[in-house]
Design a protein around this motif. Sequence first.
Motif, mmCIF file in Angstrom:
data_model
loop_
_atom_site.group_PDB
_atom_site.id
_atom_site.type_symbol
_atom_site.label_atom_id
_atom_site.label_comp_id
_atom_site.label_asym_id
_atom_site.label_seq_id
_atom_site.Cartn_x
_atom_site.Cartn_y
_atom_site.Cartn_z
ATOM 1 N N THR A 99 10.806 4.020 8.401
ATOM 2 C CA THR A 99 10.928 4.990 7.277
ATOM 3 C C THR A 99 11.934 4.186 6.124
ATOM 4 O O THR A 99 12.654 3.767 6.541
ATOM 5 N N GLY A 100 11.546 4.679 4.826
ATOM 6 C CA GLY A 100 12.086 3.940 3.687
ATOM 7 C C GLY A 100 11.684 2.634 3.425
ATOM 8 O O GLY A 100 11.908 1.998 2.304
ATOM 9 N N ARG A 101 10.781 2.153 4.252
ATOM 10 C CA ARG A 101 10.474 0.449 4.043
ATOM 11 C C ARG A 101 8.834 0.584 3.470
ATOM 12 O O ARG A 101 8.177 1.272 3.678
ATOM 13 N N LEU A 102 8.629 -0.455 2.723
ATOM 14 C CA LEU A 102 7.327 -0.527 2.119
ATOM 15 C C LEU A 102 6.580 -1.253 3.101
ATOM 16 O O LEU A 102 6.820 -2.393 3.949
ATOM 17 N N VAL A 103 5.205 -0.734 3.472
ATOM 18 C CA VAL A 103 4.372 -1.289 4.454
ATOM 19 C C VAL A 103 2.907 -1.390 3.806
ATOM 20 O O VAL A 103 2.673 -0.692 2.859
ATOM 21 N N ARG A 104 2.199 -2.249 4.140
ATOM 22 C CA ARG A 104 0.836 -2.675 4.095
ATOM 23 C C ARG A 104 -0.267 -2.347 5.076
ATOM 24 O O ARG A 104 0.298 -2.987 6.180
ATOM 25 N N ALA A 105 -0.952 -1.511 5.016
ATOM 26 C CA ALA A 105 -1.967 -1.201 6.178
ATOM 27 C C ALA A 105 -3.414 -1.566 6.027
ATOM 28 O O ALA A 105 -3.578 -1.387 4.862
ATOM 29 N N ILE A 106 -4.069 -2.292 6.834
ATOM 30 C CA ILE A 106 -5.406 -2.723 6.654
ATOM 31 C C ILE A 106 -6.125 -1.781 7.483
ATOM 32 O O ILE A 106 -5.814 -1.580 8.616
ATOM 33 N N LEU A 107 -7.089 -1.069 6.931
ATOM 34 C CA LEU A 107 -7.956 0.072 7.623
ATOM 35 C C LEU A 107 -9.143 -0.289 8.209
ATOM 36 O O LEU A 107 -9.686 -1.450 7.880
ATOM 37 N N HIS A 108 -9.513 0.289 9.080
ATOM 38 C CA HIS A 108 -10.730 0.031 9.937
ATOM 39 C C HIS A 108 -12.066 0.124 8.998
ATOM 40 O O HIS A 108 -13.019 -0.670 9.185
ATOM 41 N N ASP A 109 -11.922 0.785 7.891
ATOM 42 C CA ASP A 109 -13.077 0.859 7.004
ATOM 43 C C ASP A 109 -13.108 -0.272 6.033
ATOM 44 O O ASP A 109 -14.015 -0.447 5.241
ATOM 45 N N GLY A 110 -12.249 -1.374 6.197
ATOM 46 C CA GLY A 110 -12.305 -2.252 5.250
ATOM 47 C C GLY A 110 -11.220 -1.989 4.111
ATOM 48 O O GLY A 110 -10.901 -3.261 3.671
ATOM 49 N N GLY A 111 -10.808 -0.892 3.763
ATOM 50 C CA GLY A 111 -9.716 -0.826 2.839
ATOM 51 C C GLY A 111 -8.379 -1.281 3.366
ATOM 52 O O GLY A 111 -7.915 -1.486 4.345
ATOM 53 N N ASP A 112 -7.497 -1.195 2.328
ATOM 54 C CA ASP A 112 -6.118 -1.212 2.701
ATOM 55 C C ASP A 112 -5.238 -0.132 1.610
ATOM 56 O O ASP A 112 -5.670 0.253 0.656
#
Length: 164
Positions: free
Chosen positions: A98-111
């Motif tokens: 919480t409060g941190r910047l995150v990057r997520a790669i999604l199963h559908d190919g997006g992020d």
Amino acid sequence: MTSATRDLLEQVIEPVVASEGLDLESLELSQAGRRSRLRIIVDADGGVDLDRCAEVSRHISKALDDSGAMGDHPYTLEVSSPGVSRPLTLPRHWSRATGRLVRAILHDGGDVTGRVVSADDDSAVLDVDGASRVLAYADVRKAKVQVEFRKTDDTDLDDFEEED
């Protein structure tokens, strides 16, 4: 490491870690020359500092020696906290971010990249460029906290004296 060895080590180590108010994040046993190397990653809400790692390491070492789980072979025990860029794989990881910047790669190919506003058992709410986005963990293939660097301005350097 065989699953039987892993199970035995977890049976010995997990209660020790839990009694210290920590979560056992990972356990890895490998060969390092003639010795075995047992690497244990622990975490807690608010993080884990070096003193706490040292303390739990002493307790784990005693439990391993008392149980005989490592046999007669010499071993090196390493206990540490997860690094900044560790993967977010469990709801508690998201909550602790919480409060941190995150990057997520999604199963559908997006992020998606955003700051974690809140997290529960099923999803996290991210602030993505000022807009809230609910991100279900089931939609995430892989996610990590992003390392942020802060630009230093000259006013931050005023506290330092120049040496002649």
